[in-house]
Design an enzyme around this catalytic site. Structure first.
Site, PDB file in Angstrom:
ATOM      1  CG  ASP A  92      -8.149   0.547  10.238  1.00  0.00           C
ATOM      2  OD1 ASP A  92      -8.939   1.471  10.449  1.00  0.00           O
ATOM      3  OD2 ASP A  92      -8.523  -0.614  10.007  1.00  0.00           O
ATOM      4  CG  PHE A 138     -12.629   0.133   2.478  1.00  0.00           C
ATOM      5  CD1 PHE A 138     -11.850  -0.616   3.353  1.00  0.00           C
ATOM      6  CD2 PHE A 138     -12.464  -0.031   1.115  1.00  0.00           C
ATOM      7  CE1 PHE A 138     -10.917  -1.526   2.866  1.00  0.00           C
ATOM      8  CE2 PHE A 138     -11.527  -0.954   0.619  1.00  0.00           C
ATOM      9  CZ  PHE A 138     -10.759  -1.700   1.506  1.00  0.00           C
ATOM     10  N   GLY A 160       0.765  -1.252   0.000  1.00  0.00           N
ATOM     11  CA  GLY A 160       0.000   0.000   0.000  1.00  0.00           C
ATOM     12  C   GLY A 160       0.789   1.291   0.000  1.00  0.00           C
ATOM     13  CG  ASP A 203      -1.408   1.688   3.339  1.00  0.00           C
ATOM     14  OD1 ASP A 203      -1.174   1.364   4.523  1.00  0.00           O
ATOM     15  OD2 ASP A 203      -1.971   0.918   2.541  1.00  0.00           O
TER      16      ASP A 203
HETATM   17  P1  5GP Z   1      -4.035  -1.706  11.070  1.00  0.00           P
HETATM   18  O1  5GP Z   1      -3.132  -2.819  11.425  1.00  0.00           O
HETATM   19  O2  5GP Z   1      -3.566  -0.343  11.543  1.00  0.00           O
HETATM   20  O3  5GP Z   1      -5.455  -1.978  11.464  1.00  0.00           O
HETATM   21  O4  5GP Z   1      -4.135  -1.752   9.537  1.00  0.00           O
HETATM   22  C1  5GP Z   1      -3.423  -1.053   8.678  1.00  0.00           C
HETATM   23  C2  5GP Z   1      -3.674  -1.695   7.329  1.00  0.00           C
HETATM   24  O5  5GP Z   1      -5.064  -1.986   7.126  1.00  0.00           O
HETATM   25  C3  5GP Z   1      -3.294  -0.740   6.217  1.00  0.00           C
HETATM   26  O6  5GP Z   1      -1.958  -0.876   5.875  1.00  0.00           O
HETATM   27  C4  5GP Z   1      -4.209  -1.226   5.126  1.00  0.00           C
HETATM   28  O7  5GP Z   1      -3.610  -2.317   4.481  1.00  0.00           O
HETATM   29  C5  5GP Z   1      -5.439  -1.735   5.820  1.00  0.00           C
HETATM   30  N1  5GP Z   1      -6.497  -0.716   5.798  1.00  0.00           N
HETATM   31  C6  5GP Z   1      -6.974   0.017   6.806  1.00  0.00           C
HETATM   32  N2  5GP Z   1      -7.917   0.867   6.409  1.00  0.00           N
HETATM   33  C7  5GP Z   1      -8.054   0.672   5.075  1.00  0.00           C
HETATM   34  C8  5GP Z   1      -8.871   1.267   4.063  1.00  0.00           C
HETATM   35  O8  5GP Z   1      -9.690   2.174   4.284  1.00  0.00           O
HETATM   36  N3  5GP Z   1      -8.700   0.798   2.804  1.00  0.00           N
HETATM   37  C9  5GP Z   1      -7.813  -0.189   2.483  1.00  0.00           C
HETATM   38  N4  5GP Z   1      -7.738  -0.591   1.252  1.00  0.00           N
HETATM   39  N5  5GP Z   1      -7.031  -0.771   3.417  1.00  0.00           N
HETATM   40  C10 5GP Z   1      -7.147  -0.339   4.693  1.00  0.00           C
HETATM   41 MG    MG Z   2      -1.268  -2.303   4.493  1.00  0.00          MG
END
Ligand code: 5GP
Ligand code: MG
Length: 180
Positions: free
Chosen positions: A105, A154, A46, A102
């Site tokens: 979350d 998203f 990403g 990227d």
């Molecule tokens: P975390 O481990 O912080 O929950 O997740 C981070 C990862 O979740 C990001 O690198 C991405 O791959 C995915 N992610 C989180 N939100 C989104 C979103 O709105 N769209 C997409 N495509 N991926 C997301």
């Molecule tokens: Mg990711």
């Protein structure tokens, strides 16, 4: 393949992203002024567009490396379990390391990756995420720099996919599913 028909509504324009990256790079440049041992680490896949724009805005002697972490689970949900699919090529002991992501979350991915990299004894470890969804956080993680705070939507584009599509959009857009 995406399962339901959807459209993409622009959320952050290419121009706004470029302007924000210029500002961020001024701060990053100050932070690393005088260092010649910076490794910029992109989290695949990403961050590939973001890191490309970021490093070209930095007037510093840098190296670039990549790491791929995966989270299991549903295509639109990140999971709590993080696995390293592709590790760095280079050693980072004693180096300054800037991890480029990227989106933060839940925070699990960057939390896991930064702990892993800390165990290799870098001189300094910092992180930057283009997007941040603070309302989704499950672990207490804060990136050193963030491009934009966004609501719990998203998003796709600028390197970020939905079922491997839409990475090549020049802007960040929000996925909106159509009725029916
Ligand atoms: P975390 O481990 O912080 O929950 O997740 C981070 C990862 O979740 C990001 O690198 C991405 O791959 C995915 N992610 C989180 N939100 C989104 C979103 O709105 N769209 C997409 N495509 N991926 C997301
Ligand atoms: Mg990711």
């Amino acid at each position: 393949m995406p399962t339901r028909p959807y459209v993409i509504d622009e959320m952050i324009s290419a121009k706004a992203i470029a302007a924000r990256i210029e500002d961020l790079c001024r701060e990053i440049q100050k932070e690393y002024d005088g260092t010649d041992k910076l490794v910029v680490v992109g989290l695949l896949r990403g961050s590939f567009v973001f890191i490309a724009d970021l490093v070209r805005e930095l007037d510093l002697p840098i190296e670039v490396d990549f790491l791929e972490a995966s989270s299991y689970g549903d295509v639109m949900e990140s999971s709590r379990e993080v696995r390293i699919l592709k590790d760095l090529r280079g050693a980072i002991e004693g180096r300054d390391v800037l991890v480029v992501e990227d989106i933060v979350d839940t925070g699990h991915t960057l939390n896991h990756v930064t702990h892993l990299l800390e165990s290799r004894h870098p001189a300094r470890l910092k992180s930057i995420a283009l997007l941040d969804k603070p309302s989704r956080r499950e672990v207490d993680f804060k990136a050193s720099w963030t491009g934009f705070e966004i609501p719990d939507e998203f998003v796709v584009g600028y390197g970020i996919d939905y079922a491997q599509r839409n990475r090549n959009l020049p802007y960040i857009g929000k996925v909106r599913f159509l009725e029916g």
